[in-house]
Motif scaffolding. Structure first.
Motif, PDB file in Angstrom:
ATOM      1  N   VAL A   1       0.834  -1.205   0.000  1.00 48.98           N
ATOM      2  CA  VAL A   1       0.000   0.000   0.000  1.00 48.98           C
ATOM      3  C   VAL A   1       0.870   1.257   0.000  1.00 48.98           C
ATOM      4  O   VAL A   1       0.565   2.232  -0.687  1.00 48.98           O
ATOM      5  CB  VAL A   1      -0.962  -0.010   1.198  1.00 48.98           C
ATOM      6  N   VAL A   2       1.967   1.238   0.748  1.00 48.43           N
ATOM      7  CA  VAL A   2       2.902   2.369   0.738  1.00 48.43           C
ATOM      8  C   VAL A   2       3.429   2.602  -0.678  1.00 48.43           C
ATOM      9  O   VAL A   2       3.512   3.742  -1.154  1.00 48.43           O
ATOM     10  CB  VAL A   2       4.062   2.116   1.724  1.00 48.43           C
ATOM     11  N   TYR A   3       3.754   1.512  -1.365  1.00 51.33           N
ATOM     12  CA  TYR A   3       4.208   1.614  -2.756  1.00 51.33           C
ATOM     13  C   TYR A   3       3.097   2.125  -3.658  1.00 51.33           C
ATOM     14  O   TYR A   3       3.304   3.014  -4.484  1.00 51.33           O
ATOM     15  CB  TYR A   3       4.695   0.246  -3.219  1.00 51.33           C
ATOM     16  N   ARG A   4       1.892   1.586  -3.501  1.00 47.84           N
ATOM     17  CA  ARG A   4       0.765   1.989  -4.336  1.00 47.84           C
ATOM     18  C   ARG A   4       0.402   3.464  -4.136  1.00 47.84           C
ATOM     19  O   ARG A   4      -0.058   4.133  -5.056  1.00 47.84           O
ATOM     20  CB  ARG A   4      -0.462   1.131  -4.018  1.00 47.84           C
TER      21      ARG A   4
ATOM     22  N   ARG B   1       2.967   5.795 -13.006  1.00 53.25           N
ATOM     23  CA  ARG B   1       2.354   4.476 -12.860  1.00 53.25           C
ATOM     24  C   ARG B   1       0.918   4.531 -12.350  1.00 53.25           C
ATOM     25  O   ARG B   1       0.162   3.576 -12.495  1.00 53.25           O
ATOM     26  CB  ARG B   1       3.192   3.594 -11.932  1.00 53.25           C
ATOM     27  N   GLY B   2       0.501   5.667 -11.740  1.00 54.20           N
ATOM     28  CA  GLY B   2      -0.870   5.813 -11.275  1.00 54.20           C
ATOM     29  C   GLY B   2      -1.112   5.103  -9.946  1.00 54.20           C
ATOM     30  O   GLY B   2      -0.274   4.345  -9.453  1.00 54.20           O
ATOM     31  N   SER B   3      -2.270   5.348  -9.371  1.00 54.74           N
ATOM     32  CA  SER B   3      -2.646   4.717  -8.106  1.00 54.74           C
ATOM     33  C   SER B   3      -4.027   4.082  -8.255  1.00 54.74           C
ATOM     34  O   SER B   3      -4.857   4.561  -9.024  1.00 54.74           O
ATOM     35  CB  SER B   3      -2.658   5.748  -6.970  1.00 54.74           C
ATOM     36  N   PRO B   4      -4.298   3.006  -7.533  1.00 54.28           N
ATOM     37  CA  PRO B   4      -5.585   2.299  -7.677  1.00 54.28           C
ATOM     38  C   PRO B   4      -6.748   3.087  -7.083  1.00 54.28           C
ATOM     39  O   PRO B   4      -6.573   3.901  -6.172  1.00 54.28           O
ATOM     40  CB  PRO B   4      -5.341   0.991  -6.921  1.00 54.28           C
ATOM     41  N   ASP B   5      -7.946   2.802  -7.566  1.00 54.86           N
ATOM     42  CA  ASP B   5      -9.138   3.522  -7.130  1.00 54.86           C
ATOM     43  C   ASP B   5      -9.531   3.217  -5.695  1.00 54.86           C
ATOM     44  O   ASP B   5     -10.262   3.991  -5.075  1.00 54.86           O
ATOM     45  CB  ASP B   5     -10.322   3.194  -8.059  1.00 54.86           C
ATOM     46  N   TRP B   6      -9.085   2.086  -5.153  1.00 54.91           N
ATOM     47  CA  TRP B   6      -9.476   1.741  -3.783  1.00 54.91           C
ATOM     48  C   TRP B   6      -8.689   2.500  -2.728  1.00 54.91           C
ATOM     49  O   TRP B   6      -8.962   2.371  -1.527  1.00 54.91           O
ATOM     50  CB  TRP B   6      -9.381   0.238  -3.547  1.00 54.91           C
ATOM     51  N   LEU B   7      -7.744   3.322  -3.172  1.00 54.21           N
ATOM     52  CA  LEU B   7      -6.972   4.162  -2.261  1.00 54.21           C
ATOM     53  C   LEU B   7      -7.248   5.638  -2.551  1.00 54.21           C
ATOM     54  O   LEU B   7      -7.377   6.038  -3.707  1.00 54.21           O
ATOM     55  CB  LEU B   7      -5.478   3.891  -2.420  1.00 54.21           C
ATOM     56  N   GLU B   8      -7.329   6.428  -1.496  1.00 56.60           N
ATOM     57  CA  GLU B   8      -7.498   7.880  -1.628  1.00 56.60           C
ATOM     58  C   GLU B   8      -6.261   8.548  -1.059  1.00 56.60           C
ATOM     59  O   GLU B   8      -5.899   8.318   0.099  1.00 56.60           O
ATOM     60  CB  GLU B   8      -8.748   8.337  -0.871  1.00 56.60           C
ATOM     61  N   ILE B   9      -5.596   9.376  -1.865  1.00 56.77           N
ATOM     62  CA  ILE B   9      -4.311   9.945  -1.478  1.00 56.77           C
ATOM     63  C   ILE B   9      -4.421  11.449  -1.267  1.00 56.77           C
ATOM     64  O   ILE B   9      -5.007  12.160  -2.084  1.00 56.77           O
ATOM     65  CB  ILE B   9      -3.245   9.652  -2.552  1.00 56.77           C
ATOM     66  N   ASN B  10      -3.859  11.926  -0.165  1.00 59.15           N
ATOM     67  CA  ASN B  10      -3.798  13.353   0.153  1.00 59.15           C
ATOM     68  C   ASN B  10      -2.345  13.786   0.054  1.00 59.15           C
ATOM     69  O   ASN B  10      -1.555  13.557   0.969  1.00 59.15           O
ATOM     70  CB  ASN B  10      -4.356  13.599   1.559  1.00 59.15           C
ATOM     71  N   ASP B  11      -1.994  14.412  -1.076  1.00 55.33           N
ATOM     72  CA  ASP B  11      -0.599  14.786  -1.319  1.00 55.33           C
ATOM     73  C   ASP B  11      -0.086  15.802  -0.303  1.00 55.33           C
ATOM     74  O   ASP B  11       1.058  15.720   0.141  1.00 55.33           O
ATOM     75  CB  ASP B  11      -0.450  15.356  -2.731  1.00 55.33           C
ATOM     76  N   GLN B  12      -0.914  16.767   0.022  1.00 57.34           N
ATOM     77  CA  GLN B  12      -0.463  17.844   0.912  1.00 57.34           C
ATOM     78  C   GLN B  12      -0.141  17.343   2.312  1.00 57.34           C
ATOM     79  O   GLN B  12       0.790  17.829   2.953  1.00 57.34           O
ATOM     80  CB  GLN B  12      -1.541  18.940   1.006  1.00 57.34           C
TER      81      GLN B  12
ATOM     82  N   PHE C   1       0.608  14.130   3.066  1.00 63.93           N
ATOM     83  CA  PHE C   1       1.435  12.917   3.006  1.00 63.93           C
ATOM     84  C   PHE C   1       0.725  11.727   3.667  1.00 63.93           C
ATOM     85  O   PHE C   1       1.294  11.022   4.501  1.00 63.93           O
ATOM     86  CB  PHE C   1       2.793  13.146   3.693  1.00 63.93           C
ATOM     87  N   LYS C   2      -0.504  11.510   3.273  1.00 67.23           N
ATOM     88  CA  LYS C   2      -1.237  10.376   3.832  1.00 67.23           C
ATOM     89  C   LYS C   2      -2.230   9.849   2.812  1.00 67.23           C
ATOM     90  O   LYS C   2      -2.507  10.486   1.792  1.00 67.23           O
ATOM     91  CB  LYS C   2      -1.958  10.762   5.121  1.00 67.23           C
ATOM     92  N   GLY C   3      -2.748   8.683   3.079  1.00 66.34           N
ATOM     93  CA  GLY C   3      -3.737   8.082   2.205  1.00 66.34           C
ATOM     94  C   GLY C   3      -4.687   7.217   3.012  1.00 66.34           C
ATOM     95  O   GLY C   3      -4.366   6.795   4.128  1.00 66.34           O
ATOM     96  N   THR C   4      -5.858   6.954   2.440  1.00 68.12           N
ATOM     97  CA  THR C   4      -6.890   6.193   3.125  1.00 68.12           C
ATOM     98  C   THR C   4      -7.302   4.998   2.292  1.00 68.12           C
ATOM     99  O   THR C   4      -7.406   5.104   1.056  1.00 68.12           O
ATOM    100  CB  THR C   4      -8.127   7.076   3.393  1.00 68.12           C
ATOM    101  N   VAL C   5      -7.521   3.871   2.941  1.00 72.70           N
ATOM    102  CA  VAL C   5      -8.051   2.696   2.265  1.00 72.70           C
ATOM    103  C   VAL C   5      -9.566   2.890   2.159  1.00 72.70           C
ATOM    104  O   VAL C   5     -10.300   2.658   3.122  1.00 72.70           O
ATOM    105  CB  VAL C   5      -7.722   1.405   3.036  1.00 72.70           C
ATOM    106  N   LYS C   6     -10.037   3.363   1.011  1.00 73.21           N
ATOM    107  CA  LYS C   6     -11.461   3.641   0.839  1.00 73.21           C
ATOM    108  C   LYS C   6     -12.289   2.366   0.906  1.00 73.21           C
ATOM    109  O   LYS C   6     -13.367   2.343   1.486  1.00 73.21           O
ATOM    110  CB  LYS C   6     -11.717   4.335  -0.512  1.00 73.21           C
TER     111      LYS C   6
END
Length: 208
Positions: free
Chosen positions: A103-106, A167-178, A180-185
């Motif tokens: 997930v960190v990679y994705r 490479r893009g990121s999958p739709d099941w993850l939501e990423i907050n660039d500002q 530096f975090k992401g959520t498993v939707k």
């Protein structure tokens, strides 16, 4: 702990596909698989007739190497997947996708799964506010993964953020660039795993 120390590019050539083990380099003309798209070794270019067992073994090795697991680890994941309801192959792939290092990679905080695994082990990430250092943690729906504040300026993480668009990121993850975090939707579904994998061959191999 045992680990692979030889050239990672040999693994891609052995499995006959890009496993994306060296991050952004795999998308450039420096990629060894692009230059020599045949198995390594003296007889790499020779035509070989593959048996059913050989095809099943290669598929298992491809997935195992892509996620960076040892043989024993991979077999345990299969046994857990087989004990759960639903298709065993799909259960297996979904569990591998839910690993923290993957997930960190994705999410684009690392250029490869091996790099993500190292960053996690060094304690650069937290889950729901709790600092963690175990790459094999299986994430759940709603989990929030973030980079700890003092690690956000690390060049390796900054570089990974720059190449995420490639490479893009999958739709099941939501990423907050500002932040530096992401959520498993939601948990990943089989259709979210676009890498060419025939999981049925793995099931057949372990069912022998």
């Amino acid at each position: 702990m045992a680990r692979y120390t030889d050239s990672k590019c040999r693994l891609c050539r052995r499995e006959g596909t890009k496993l994306l083990l060296k991050g952004d380099r795999c998308y450039t003309d420096k990629c060894a698989y692009e230059r020599r798209a045949y198995p390594p070794g003296e007889h790499g270019r020779a035509r070989k007739k593959s048996s059913d067992y050989a095809l099943q073994l290669r598929e298992k090795q491809k997935v195992r190497r892509m996620y960076g697991l040892l043989e024993g680890q991979f077999k345990r994941y299969f046994e857990i997947a087989d004990s759960r309801k639903g298709a065993t192959g799909t259960n297996l792939l979904v569990m591998l996708e839910r690993r923290l290092d993957n997930v960190v990679y994705r999410m684009g905080f690392a250029n490869s799964r091996s790099q993500a695994r190292q960053l996690v082990r060094h304690g650069h990430f937290h889950i729901n506010g709790t600092r963690v250092n175990v790459p094999s943690i299986l994430l759940k729906e709603g989990d929030v993964i973030g980079v700890i504040e003092k690690s956000r300026k690390m060049p390796v993480i900054q570089d990974a953020r720059d190449v995420l668009a490639r490479r893009g990121s999958p739709d099941w993850l939501e990423i907050n660039d500002q932040e530096f975090k992401g959520t498993v939707k939601t948990l990943p579904a089989r259709e979210d795993i676009t890498f060419p994998i025939n999981e049925q061959l793995i099931v057949e191999l372990y069912s022998k």
